[in-house]
Design an enzyme around this catalytic site. Structure first.
Site, PDB file in Angstrom:
ATOM      1  CG  ASP A  57      -9.918   5.671   8.176  1.00 29.54           C
ATOM      2  OD1 ASP A  57     -10.250   6.762   7.659  1.00 29.54           O
ATOM      3  OD2 ASP A  57      -8.975   5.559   8.981  1.00 29.54           O
ATOM      4  CB  CYS A  89     -15.511  -4.346 -16.010  1.00 28.44           C
ATOM      5  SG  CYS A  89     -17.169  -4.350 -15.315  1.00 28.44           S
ATOM      6  CD  GLU A 113       7.500   5.564  15.844  1.00 31.92           C
ATOM      7  OE1 GLU A 113       8.167   4.961  16.689  1.00 31.92           O
ATOM      8  OE2 GLU A 113       6.880   4.995  14.924  1.00 31.92           O
ATOM      9  CB  ALA A 152      -2.761  12.812  15.171  1.00 39.52           C
ATOM     10  CG  ASN A 199      -5.422   7.386   7.209  1.00 38.59           C
ATOM     11  OD1 ASN A 199      -4.312   6.891   7.012  1.00 38.59           O
ATOM     12  ND2 ASN A 199      -5.675   8.203   8.210  1.00 38.59           N
ATOM     13  CG  HIS A 226      -2.736   4.950  -0.248  1.00 36.58           C
ATOM     14  ND1 HIS A 226      -1.948   4.811   0.862  1.00 36.58           N
ATOM     15  CD2 HIS A 226      -1.914   5.412  -1.235  1.00 36.58           C
ATOM     16  CE1 HIS A 226      -0.704   5.181   0.575  1.00 36.58           C
ATOM     17  NE2 HIS A 226      -0.663   5.546  -0.691  1.00 36.58           N
TER      18      HIS A 226
END
Ligand code: OAD
Length: 260
Positions: free
Chosen positions: A114, A142, A228, A245, A112, A129
């Site tokens: 977030d 840079c 699922e 979860a 995630n 990620h």
């Protein structure tokens, strides 16, 4: 119970996970963990990638082809993540980490972007990620360091103050390599893991979809928690617990008496 669910483990006191039994615990999380915080998943019902007009922003090329549109999409992800609050799943994992003994190692690997695990208090973790809350430069040469960024740049083409290249969110696009340090830490942890739990991930994205197999190879007990069954299945998992979860994780952590 259908034939398909016959092997599924019910979550009961007798089956509850005793985290105290394990020395090296690895938890892998995916978008399902943040659904209860109001963050849409990528696949399945309400998934972002179900719309091809949105899915193209998963690819690095979209930034060059349509920087304003890409940043409009990232602005939405960024502001949604910022406004969201960690839910019971994030909190249970943070609580678990804090409750472990000094001789137990722990790594939370999240796909995630977030930042909700950190906000819930998780510390020993890697953002495989990257993070939509950070910005970095697209310029290969840079030296601008990725930075926490509250700007959203919606509909703009933000430019690096150092080199004038386009700025990008510090996340991993399809086809890009994961952060080197994150992958290194992950590999180290997967070598010695004895309990591997994957939660809220569809198991479709490399490299995380191979971690259960690595964990199994290392001799770990492997558990899959999701609402699922994984499409196509994954025989690397010893057990599957079907459930949300945000409901399953707090129960597992509480039932093992590890609640602080
Ligand atoms: P996906 O969106 O592919 O899968 C989310 C999974 O969570 C699905 O299997 C859902 O059934 C399940 N789910 C939904 N709600 C749930 C809940 N409340 N509790 C438990 N499970 C729930 O997300 P990921 O597997 O994380 O990459 O996707 C992997 C990567 O693909 C993402 O990190 C993203 C994407 O492209 C980047 O952003 C770089």
């Amino acid at each position: 119970m259908t034939e398909e669910t016959a092997d599924l483990e019910p979550l009961s006191d007798a089956d509850a996970l005793d985290f105290g039994r394990y020395r090296n615990i690895v938890i892998l999380t995916g978008a399902g963990v943040s659904v209860a915080s109001g963050i849409p998943p990528f696949r399945g019902p309400g998934g972002l990638w179900n719309d091809p007009k949105v899915e193209r922003f998963a690819h690095r090329d979209s930034l060059d082809e349509d920087p304003e549109g890409a940043w409009r999409f990232f602005a939405l992800l960024r502001s949604t993540a910022r406004k969201a609050q960690p839910n019971a799943a994030h909190q249970a994992l943070a609580r678990l980490e804090k409750s472990l003994r000094p001789d137990q190692s722990f790594l939370l690997i999240s796909q995630n972007v977030d930042g909700l695990h950190q906000r819930a208090g998780s510390r020993r973790m890697v953002e495989l990620h990257g993070s939509v809350l950070r910005t970095r430069c697209t310029g290969a040469e840079c030296d601008l360091e990725p930075f926490d960024d509250t700007e959203t740049y919606a509909d703009t083409k933000p430019i690096c103050p150092k080199c004038g290249s386009l700025l990008r969110p510090d996340l991993v696009f399809f086809g890009e390599m994961c952060n080197h340090e994150a992958e290194w830490q992950t590999k180290q942890a997967l070598r010695r893991v004895d309990l591997f739990v994957a939660v809220g991930t569809s198991g479709t994205v490399y490299p995380a979809n191979g971690y259960a197999r690595s964990a199994r190879y290392a001799g770990a007990e492997t558990i899959y928690i999701n609402v699922e069954l994984m499409e196509g299945g994954d025989d690397s998992f010893d057990r599957t617990i079907l459930g949300k979860a945000e409901e399953v994780l707090p129960r597992i952590v509480a039932e093992t008496g590890m609640r602080l």
